[in-house]
Design an enzyme around this catalytic site. Structure first.
Site, short mmCIF file in Angstrom:
data_model
loop_
_atom_site.label_atom_id
_atom_site.label_comp_id
_atom_site.label_asym_id
_atom_site.label_seq_id
_atom_site.Cartn_x
_atom_site.Cartn_y
_atom_site.Cartn_z
N GLY A 1 0.81 -1.20 0.00
CA GLY A 1 0.00 0.00 0.00
C GLY A 1 0.85 1.25 0.00
N PRO B 1 2.61 4.93 0.90
CG PRO B 1 4.29 6.37 0.13
CD PRO B 1 3.11 5.58 -0.32
CB THR C 1 -1.55 3.40 4.34
OG1 THR C 1 -0.50 2.60 3.79
CG2 THR C 1 -2.03 4.37 3.28
CG HIS D 1 -5.33 29.92 -13.25
ND1 HIS D 1 -4.77 29.36 -14.37
CD2 HIS D 1 -5.44 28.92 -12.34
CE1 HIS D 1 -4.54 28.08 -14.14
NE2 HIS D 1 -4.94 27.79 -12.91
CD GLU D 2 -6.13 29.41 -8.59
OE1 GLU D 2 -6.91 28.45 -8.48
OE2 GLU D 2 -4.93 29.26 -8.91
P1 ADP Z 1 3.80 3.30 6.46
O1 ADP Z 1 4.67 2.31 7.16
O2 ADP Z 1 2.62 2.67 5.78
O3 ADP Z 1 4.53 4.24 5.56
P2 ADP Z 1 3.47 4.38 9.12
O4 ADP Z 1 2.97 3.20 9.85
O5 ADP Z 1 4.92 4.69 9.25
O6 ADP Z 1 3.12 4.25 7.56
O7 ADP Z 1 2.59 5.65 9.50
C1 ADP Z 1 3.18 6.84 9.98
C2 ADP Z 1 2.35 7.45 11.10
O8 ADP Z 1 1.07 7.87 10.59
C3 ADP Z 1 2.02 6.46 12.19
O9 ADP Z 1 3.03 6.40 13.16
C4 ADP Z 1 0.73 7.05 12.75
O10 ADP Z 1 0.98 8.12 13.63
C5 ADP Z 1 0.04 7.60 11.53
N1 ADP Z 1 -0.88 6.62 10.95
C6 ADP Z 1 -0.80 6.03 9.73
N2 ADP Z 1 -1.83 5.19 9.53
C7 ADP Z 1 -2.59 5.22 10.65
C8 ADP Z 1 -3.78 4.56 11.07
N3 ADP Z 1 -4.40 3.68 10.28
N4 ADP Z 1 -4.26 4.84 12.30
C9 ADP Z 1 -3.64 5.73 13.11
N5 ADP Z 1 -2.53 6.38 12.77
C10 ADP Z 1 -1.99 6.15 11.56
#
Ligand code: ADP
Length: 325
Positions: free
Chosen positions: A68, A70, A72, A290-291
């Site tokens: 997925g 970044p 997430t 434009h906007e």
């Molecule tokens: P990835 O590894 O997918 O790039 P991370 O797990 O590093 O994403 O997410 C970075 C930060 O974003 C997490 O530490 C958290 O604070 C926040 N975050 C991301 N997804 C969630 C979620 N589903 N619920 C709560 N916080 C989230």
């Protein structure tokens, strides 16, 4: 962070144990992503009570691929798995195996697995799996010998697990299509979990999680913020709440207002407002036309999303913008 016993140096210092942070991450820290949470929750049992599965001859799954975009929550899920099972989590990222120290990524992979086996039950988390696991022989990324050697070692380690060894390897990628098919064979990363950007409901849940430790004003309506933030990841929403708190603190307010959060959304989406970037009269006029054009079309077109703001105050790289939800 570094693991006890100086192991950290072997892994470019990206090697962490859950005890370091003090607080354990659990599934309660992960909002939305119900399917992924369910899949990962199943693994907790394998780590907690490997004997139960061993007794009936069940094979413990070893490799889970989280796919997925970044931000997430893939890293968060890996930490939650380790936290829920109360086991150490060894984490690194693909590019961290390569090129930092002499001695080769292959050796670092071997040592990491060795440490995890010793600590078992344990979780290994490899971020950016694609940076070592690209299809071999395509010349992509330079057809790097060290990368190939690192990938081969990873395959060897995955195949070397005893049937009931309780080490689970979670890996993350946002480019599953470029992975070497060898990684996806049975016994390797054969469980795959897709993680999407959060929908409106999930965005609200994420905002609520990140609001818990903050002082929120009475006018705050997080559902309105969730509505305004399509396309944002969990990491973006985390930044929104943090930026909002910073705005409130700068203005010396005791509580975060809805206005702070709205400002933060625009900052995270577009970059900081640049009031010092003065537009000359002609630029301003052109930008306004434009906007206005965007805004009029968005109003006239039946299926366009609602316009909530039109501005000629520069922000990030934009001279002006129309904000549609
Ligand atoms: P990835 O590894 O997918 O790039 P991370 O797990 O590093 O994403 O997410 C970075 C930060 O974003 C997490 O530490 C958290 O604070 C926040 N975050 C991301 N997804 C969630 C979620 N589903 N619920 C709560 N916080 C989230």
């Amino acid at each position: 962070g570094l693991a006890p016993g100086g192991l950290g140096g072997l892994f470019s210092g990206r090697f962490s144990m859950p005890s370091e942070s003090g607080t354990r991450t659990t599934f309660a820290d992960v909002a939305g992503q119900d399917q992924a949470k369910k899949e990962v929750a199943e693994l907790v049992e394998f780590l907690r009570e490997p004997e139960r599965f061993q007794r009936v001859g069940a094979e413990v799954p070893h490799g889970v691929l989280l796919m997925g975009p970044p931000g997430t929550g893939k890293t968060l899920l890996a930490k939650a798995l380790a936290g829920e099972a109360d086991v150490p989590c060894f984490s690194t990222w693909g590019s961290g195996f390569i090129g930092v120290f002499v001695g080769g990524g292959g050796g670092r992979v071997r040592k990491m697995f060795e440490a995890a086996r010793k600590a078992a039950p344990a979780v290994i988390f490899i971020d950016e799996l694609d940076s070592i696991g690209r299809t071999r022989g395509t010349g992509l990324g330079g057809g790097h010998d060290e990368r190939e050697q690192t990938l081969n070692q990873l395959l060897v380690e995955m195949d070397g697990f005893e049937k009931n060894e309780s080490v689970i390897v979670l890996a993350a990628t946002n480019r599953p299509e470029i992975l070497d098919p060898a990684l996806l064979r049975p016994g390797r990363f054969d469980r795959r979990v897709t993680i999407d950007l959060p929908d409106r409901e999930a965005r609200l849940a994420i905002l609520e999680i990140h609001a818990i430790k903050k002082k929120m004003g009475e006018d705050v309506k997080l559902d309105e913020i969730a509505r305004r933030t399509p396309g944002m990841s969990g990491a973006d929403l985390y930044s929104v709440m943090n930026e909002a708190a910073i705005f409130a603190a700068r203005e010396d307010r005791k509580r975060i207002t809805q206005y702070d959060i709205v400002q933060a959304v625009e900052k995270v989406a577009m970059g900081p407002e640049r009031r010092s970037r003065r537009l000359d009269q002609e630029e301003k006029e052109l930008t306004a036309y434009h906007e206005a054009g965007h805004a009029i079309m968005a109003t006239l077109l039946e299926h366009a999303d609602p316009v909530i703001k039109v501005t000629v105050i520069p922000r990030g790289r934009a001279l002006g913008y129309v904000y549609q939800t």
